[in-house]
Design a protein around this motif. Structure first.
Motif, short mmCIF file in Angstrom:
data_model
loop_
_atom_site.label_atom_id
_atom_site.label_comp_id
_atom_site.label_asym_id
_atom_site.label_seq_id
_atom_site.Cartn_x
_atom_site.Cartn_y
_atom_site.Cartn_z
N TYR A 1 7.06 -0.55 -37.43
CA TYR A 1 7.20 0.97 -37.93
C TYR A 1 8.14 1.58 -36.81
O TYR A 1 7.95 1.54 -35.88
CB TYR A 1 5.98 1.65 -38.00
N PRO B 1 9.77 5.78 -36.37
CA PRO B 1 10.13 7.22 -36.97
C PRO B 1 11.44 7.45 -37.66
O PRO B 1 11.36 8.17 -38.53
CB PRO B 1 9.68 8.12 -35.69
N GLY C 1 5.63 2.43 -43.42
CA GLY C 1 5.86 3.88 -43.45
C GLY C 1 5.25 4.69 -42.45
O GLY C 1 5.53 5.95 -42.42
N SER C 2 4.31 4.15 -41.75
CA SER C 2 3.42 4.80 -40.50
C SER C 2 3.06 3.83 -39.64
O SER C 2 2.80 2.62 -39.96
CB SER C 2 2.33 5.77 -41.14
N ARG D 1 -0.22 3.71 -38.64
CA ARG D 1 -1.25 3.29 -39.21
C ARG D 1 -1.16 2.17 -40.32
O ARG D 1 -1.93 1.37 -40.16
CB ARG D 1 -2.15 4.48 -39.72
N GLU E 1 5.74 10.31 -30.77
CA GLU E 1 4.64 10.12 -31.84
C GLU E 1 3.48 8.93 -31.41
O GLU E 1 2.38 9.08 -31.54
CB GLU E 1 5.44 9.59 -33.18
#
Length: 435
Positions: free
Chosen positions: A353, A355, A372-373, A375, A392
């Motif tokens: 992942y 950003p 997509g994240s 998590r 992030e």
């Protein structure tokens, strides 16, 4: 004073330079042979991520201060100053720079010039290139002149680095060329930016030497990380102590996975190759070890990941980061993607992942999985690898990530996370150069 500026080559450097020249109040025409890219830019779409760039470009397109074309004839008719911003990649099968794009651009422009004009090199080239190109320009276009104005952009901060540079270097052989460059950069100069006016060779060497020094500083602290791993010392505390020495300083003395990107690695190799061509082959031989130390960090990170898991075969690994540095979507020679692919090569199932860099990463490394994240990438993971120091990732609450992972284990490849915070949440924290 408004100057009519042409920017030849609308890659990362060219797009940024064109938009920033318009921001400084000039009329700007961007030129490239890639019709699809030119059409994209005409529509206001920037094919890369750089903070603040898209908004600035769209504004100046709307105001008519910035335009794009594929025509060198239009460029020659329009411009007073023509900036060369084309790529100088590493030549296939060699450490030397490939100057074919620079030479093609100069020949194409010079063939169209009919009156006075200044051609200005911005790209990184081997010392001696400017003098040769100056002869080409003057032979093809007797009313034209050449100067060299190296760029010192940092991806992620390129707009500020252009509008508020820490120095301007002008390599020129005529007063008229220097006067035009002072007019182009009148606002930064009026704001106090230092100007170094010098000859071609020195202007070319400033960029090469700056890159070599930066790479050496990064690799030095990473060499110290290797010593720390062998002795039980802490390289982060060592770097902090060294940085308070005024002769050394804290900047870029951050130990970790090392440098990458489309510029620094190939530029130090080209610098060493040029020294060999000049008969000074031993002078820059230390850059070979600088390069080797940098690449060793990637291999060491893979070994550290394997140590943490008791072997990578069959393990699920989350990789946080794909770009070579934060605030950029550039994945060229990305240490993060190198490690991700190497870990997968050891038998792990890897999910990445980032950003901003997922689209570029998919094109560069289609064999990896993407999420997509953070998590989502970490779901069921036996190990999390932190490989690009995006803000992030530094702000992740380890307690919130704990329920989704298979094992609470993280390897911090950038020494940018707080180990106490992660350990307090029950995670096993490991990092390069730290006990």
């Amino acid at each position: 004073m408004t100057v009519r500026i042409v920017v030849i080559g609308v890659g990362y450097l060219g797009i940024t330079h064109a938009a920033c020249m318009a921001e400084l109040g000039h009329e700007v025409l961007g030129v490239d042979v890639d019709e699809a890219k030119i059409e994209q830019l005409r529509e206001g779409t920037v094919p890369l991520y750089e903070p603040g760039l898209s908004r600035m470009l769209r504004r100046h397109l709307a105001e008519g201060r910035l335009r794009f074309t594929t025509s060198y004839a239009d460029a020659a008719e329009f411009g007073d100053v023509h900036f060369l911003c084309v790529g100088t990649p590493q030549r296939d099968g060699s450490d030397s720079a490939d100057l074919s794009f620079v030479e093609a651009a100069v020949h194409a422009l010079a063939a169209e010039l009919t009156g006075p004009a200044l051609v200005v090199g911005k790209c990184t080239v081997p010392v001696g290139t400017a003098a040769r190109l100056a002869r080409t320009v003057r032979r093809s276009a007797p009313g034209a002149d050449l100067a060299w104005n190296p760029e010192f952009l940092r991806e992620g901060r390129a707009v500020d680095d252009t509008l508020k540079p820490d120095r301007l270097v002008f390599g020129a052989e005529s007063r008229a060329a220097l006067d035009l460059l002072h007019a182009v950069y009148s606002l930064p100069i009026a704001a106090g930016t230092p100007v170094i006016s010098t000859n071609f060779a020195t202007a070319e060497l400033v960029k090469a030497a700056a890159n070599a020094f930066l790479a050496t500083k990064v690799s030095f602290i990473n060499a110290m990380a290797e010593i720390c791993e062998a002795t039980g010392a802490d390289v982060v505390e060592l770097a902090r102590a060294l940085g308070y020495d005024g002769r050394i300083g804290h900047r870029y003395l951050r130990p970790g996975l090392g440098f990458g990107g489309g510029c620094l690695p190939k530029d130090i190799r080209a610098f060493r190759a040029r020294a060999q061509e000049l008969g000074a082959h031993r002078t820059l031989e230390f850059l070979r070890e600088v390069d080797a130390i940098n690449l060793r960090r990637r291999h060491r990170l893979v070994r550290l990941a394997a140590e943490q898991c008791g072997g990578l075969g069959g393990r699920r690994v989350a990789v946080l980061g794909a770009s070579f540095k934060p605030e950029s979507d550039d994945v060229r020679d990305s240490p993060a993607l190198y490690v991700a692919a190497a870990v997968q090569g050891e038998g792990a199932q890897v999910t990445v992942y980032d950003p901003k860099a997922i689209a570029n990463a998919r094109r560069h490394s289609p064999g990896l999985r993407y999420a997509g994240s953070a998590r989502a990438a970490a779901a069921g993971a036996d190990l999390v690898l932190h490989l690009t120091e995006w803000k992030e990732f530094q702000e992740i609450d380890p307690a919130e990530l704990s329920p989704v992972v298979g094992m609470r284990a993280i390897v911090d490849g950038r020494n940018a996370l707080d180990p106490l915070r992660w350990r307090a949440a029950g995670w096993t924290y490991r990092a390069l150069g730290r006990p």
